[in-house]
Design a protein around this motif. Sequence first.
Motif, PDB file in Angstrom:
ATOM      1  N   ARG A  91      42.957 -41.053 -48.983  1.00 33.55           N
ATOM      2  CA  ARG A  91      42.127 -40.708 -50.133  1.00 33.55           C
ATOM      3  C   ARG A  91      41.157 -39.588 -49.788  1.00 33.55           C
ATOM      4  O   ARG A  91      40.518 -39.593 -48.751  1.00 33.55           O
ATOM      5  CB  ARG A  91      41.340 -41.951 -50.561  1.00 33.55           C
ATOM      6  N   LEU A  92      41.036 -38.650 -50.693  1.00 33.62           N
ATOM      7  CA  LEU A  92      40.000 -37.622 -50.591  1.00 33.62           C
ATOM      8  C   LEU A  92      38.706 -38.205 -51.143  1.00 33.62           C
ATOM      9  O   LEU A  92      38.674 -39.293 -51.688  1.00 33.62           O
ATOM     10  CB  LEU A  92      40.399 -36.387 -51.401  1.00 33.62           C
ATOM     11  N   THR A  93      37.649 -37.470 -51.051  1.00 33.07           N
ATOM     12  CA  THR A  93      36.368 -37.918 -51.593  1.00 33.07           C
ATOM     13  C   THR A  93      36.396 -37.876 -53.110  1.00 33.07           C
ATOM     14  O   THR A  93      36.878 -36.923 -53.710  1.00 33.07           O
ATOM     15  CB  THR A  93      35.235 -37.017 -51.080  1.00 33.07           C
ATOM     16  N   ALA A 100      42.924 -48.167 -56.796  1.00 36.22           N
ATOM     17  CA  ALA A 100      42.618 -46.808 -57.265  1.00 36.22           C
ATOM     18  C   ALA A 100      43.054 -45.745 -56.264  1.00 36.22           C
ATOM     19  O   ALA A 100      42.571 -44.623 -56.305  1.00 36.22           O
ATOM     20  CB  ALA A 100      41.126 -46.691 -57.544  1.00 36.22           C
ATOM     21  N   ASP A 101      43.975 -46.085 -55.362  1.00 33.95           N
ATOM     22  CA  ASP A 101      44.392 -45.131 -54.330  1.00 33.95           C
ATOM     23  C   ASP A 101      44.923 -43.821 -54.901  1.00 33.95           C
ATOM     24  O   ASP A 101      44.795 -42.775 -54.281  1.00 33.95           O
ATOM     25  CB  ASP A 101      45.453 -45.743 -53.414  1.00 33.95           C
ATOM     26  N   HIS A 102      45.532 -43.857 -56.065  1.00 32.81           N
ATOM     27  CA  HIS A 102      46.097 -42.623 -56.625  1.00 32.81           C
ATOM     28  C   HIS A 102      45.039 -41.746 -57.303  1.00 32.81           C
ATOM     29  O   HIS A 102      45.302 -40.604 -57.645  1.00 32.81           O
ATOM     30  CB  HIS A 102      47.227 -42.958 -57.604  1.00 32.81           C
ATOM     31  N   ILE A 103      43.839 -42.279 -57.490  1.00 38.55           N
ATOM     32  CA  ILE A 103      42.720 -41.478 -58.005  1.00 38.55           C
ATOM     33  C   ILE A 103      42.090 -40.813 -56.791  1.00 38.55           C
ATOM     34  O   ILE A 103      41.386 -41.442 -56.018  1.00 38.55           O
ATOM     35  CB  ILE A 103      41.679 -42.350 -58.738  1.00 38.55           C
ATOM     36  N   THR A 104      42.344 -39.540 -56.616  1.00 38.44           N
ATOM     37  CA  THR A 104      41.851 -38.854 -55.429  1.00 38.44           C
ATOM     38  C   THR A 104      41.433 -37.436 -55.773  1.00 38.44           C
ATOM     39  O   THR A 104      42.120 -36.733 -56.515  1.00 38.44           O
ATOM     40  CB  THR A 104      42.910 -38.880 -54.303  1.00 38.44           C
ATOM     41  N   GLY A 105      40.260 -37.053 -55.299  1.00 36.18           N
ATOM     42  CA  GLY A 105      39.751 -35.716 -55.585  1.00 36.18           C
ATOM     43  C   GLY A 105      39.276 -35.542 -57.013  1.00 36.18           C
ATOM     44  O   GLY A 105      39.183 -34.425 -57.506  1.00 36.18           O
TER      45      GLY A 105
END
Length: 80
Positions: A3-5, A59-64
């Motif tokens: 995950r990005l921030t 929520a792993d696919h929610i990134t950036g």
Amino acid sequence: MNRLTNPAGPGHIDVGGRQVSVGVNADMAAGLAGAIPLGRLGAVQEAAGAAYCCAPPEADHITGEVPICAGAYTFWPRPG
């Protein structure tokens, strides 16, 4: 997990009557609240909730992304 921030983008938040910005007073806060479609400033807990929604493994696919928590203020058409 990769995950990005994910920063949160809070709108105008009521921080318990403390003045957090130079030049912000009770009249200005009331004017801001009137411009928000929900009719009030956000609560600290609501701003924290926007950040938390990106934290669990579901929520792993929610990134950036930047979830906006502003009571629809950013999408509300304003006169003028």
